[in-house]
Design an enzyme around this catalytic site. Structure first.
Site, PDB file in Angstrom:
ATOM      1  N   ASP A 197      21.268 -24.920   6.804  1.00 36.27           N
ATOM      2  CA  ASP A 197      22.086 -26.141   6.835  1.00 36.27           C
ATOM      3  C   ASP A 197      23.531 -25.565   7.318  1.00 36.27           C
ATOM      4  O   ASP A 197      23.792 -24.285   7.171  1.00 36.27           O
ATOM      5  CB  ASP A 197      22.145 -26.866   5.809  1.00 36.27           C
TER       6      ASP A 197
ATOM      7  N   ASN B  71      21.334 -33.710  -7.068  1.00 36.44           N
ATOM      8  CA  ASN B  71      20.515 -34.862  -6.819  1.00 36.44           C
ATOM      9  C   ASN B  71      19.118 -34.523  -6.251  1.00 36.44           C
ATOM     10  O   ASN B  71      18.531 -35.481  -5.943  1.00 36.44           O
ATOM     11  CB  ASN B  71      21.356 -35.732  -5.836  1.00 36.44           C
TER      12      ASN B  71
ATOM     13  N   HIS C  35      18.635 -32.629  -3.702  1.00 35.42           N
ATOM     14  CA  HIS C  35      18.414 -32.151  -2.072  1.00 35.42           C
ATOM     15  C   HIS C  35      18.083 -30.998  -1.968  1.00 35.42           C
ATOM     16  O   HIS C  35      18.522 -29.934  -2.785  1.00 35.42           O
ATOM     17  CB  HIS C  35      19.965 -32.805  -1.421  1.00 35.42           C
TER      18      HIS C  35
ATOM     19  N   GLU D 184      19.418 -35.463   1.679  1.00 35.71           N
ATOM     20  CA  GLU D 184      19.784 -36.176   0.517  1.00 35.71           C
ATOM     21  C   GLU D 184      18.757 -37.124   0.259  1.00 35.71           C
ATOM     22  O   GLU D 184      17.934 -37.164   0.909  1.00 35.71           O
ATOM     23  CB  GLU D 184      20.969 -36.827   0.897  1.00 35.71           C
TER      24      GLU D 184
END
Ligand code: GLP
Length: 247
Positions: A67, A134, A136, A141
């Site tokens: 990413d 969270n 990801h 996400e």
């Protein structure tokens, strides 16, 4: 899924580095998906030691970035490209062996370009992954469809905050990331989580239900997944499963 719980973060990093190194010894022209984040710093340090010790030939390896931030220059000191070139400095890897996201292109072109580059390389042999608080993976996400390939995504508040220290106020709000489909298509995946802050999400990801509220939960379905945890990151796993998978 194979879960290995090791005593501390140094040993966990060495374990992941050695899985990466073995993949390259097994297949000289491996395609490797690289992750960033604090978790991976020790992995790249340990990998450099292994490559130097074994005089490993990396010249045929191709490296793909998982990413990248979208609205900053790719050469910004806090970009993932800068992180990675710094992390792997000294290994004589030619620039042509790296596949960085094309943040200079329009969204549609950049995502298509990346999917095609992965395809042209024959897919990813080994994908390294960290995990966000969270759940990801990459920058996928919560609520990202599992079927998605490379795309540009709006970061959640918690991710923006977690990465804010690198940006002195001008925090990027968007990123480009391999999609969950690209990740799941990798022939093998190595997921590393370190420290107490990751304990809750690791329990959710590995022992909770598989759903888009926790993107990493889909990894439970991968046929060739190695999970490496230090004791702190494993501390909330249900005892039975944690003990069974201890090696
Ligand atoms: C970042 C990256 C992820 C990384 C995660 C965890 O947002 N996009 O690829 O796995 O956050 O980072 P850290 O290792 O710093 O906790």
């Amino acid at each position: 899924m194979k879960v290995e719980i090791v005593e501390n973060k140094n040993l966990a990093s060495i374990k992941v580095a050695s899985l990466l190194h073995q993949q390259i010894l097994k297949k000289k022209n491996s395609t490797i998906g690289l992750a960033t984040g604090n978790t991976m710093v020790g992995v790249y340090d340990a990998f450099k030691v292994l490559v130097k010790e074994h005089k490993t030939d990396l010249s045929n390896v191709q490296f793909f970035m998982l990413d990248e931030y979208w609205e900053i220059s790719i050469d910004h000191p806090a970009s993932f490209k800068s992180y990675l070139l710094n992390a792997l400095a000294g290994l004589n890897i030619s620039p042509s062996q790296f596949h960085f996201h094309r943040t200079d292109l329009k969204e549609e072109e950049a995502t298509e370009h990346y999917n095609k580059s992965i395809e042209a390389a024959g897919g990813i042999d080994l994908q390294l992954l960290g995990i966000g608080l969270n759940g990801h993976i990459g920058f996928n996400e919560p609520q990202t469809p599992f079927s998605q390939t490379t795309h540009v995504i709006e970061l959640t508040e918690s991710t923006i905050l977690a990465n804010a220290k690198d940006f002195m106020g001008a925090n990027p709000t968007h990123a480009i990331t391999m999609g969950i489909k690209n990740i799941m298509d990798a022939k093998s995946i190595v997921l590393l989580a370190l420290g107490e802050s990751k304990a809750e999400i690791m329990k959710r990801a590995l022992q909770g239900s598989i759903d888009i509220d926790c993107p990493a939960s889909i990894l439970q379905k991968h046929k060739n997944l190695d999970v490496v945890l230090d004791q702190l990151a494993a501390s909330k796993m249900a005892p039975r499963s944690a003990v069974e998978s201890r090696v």
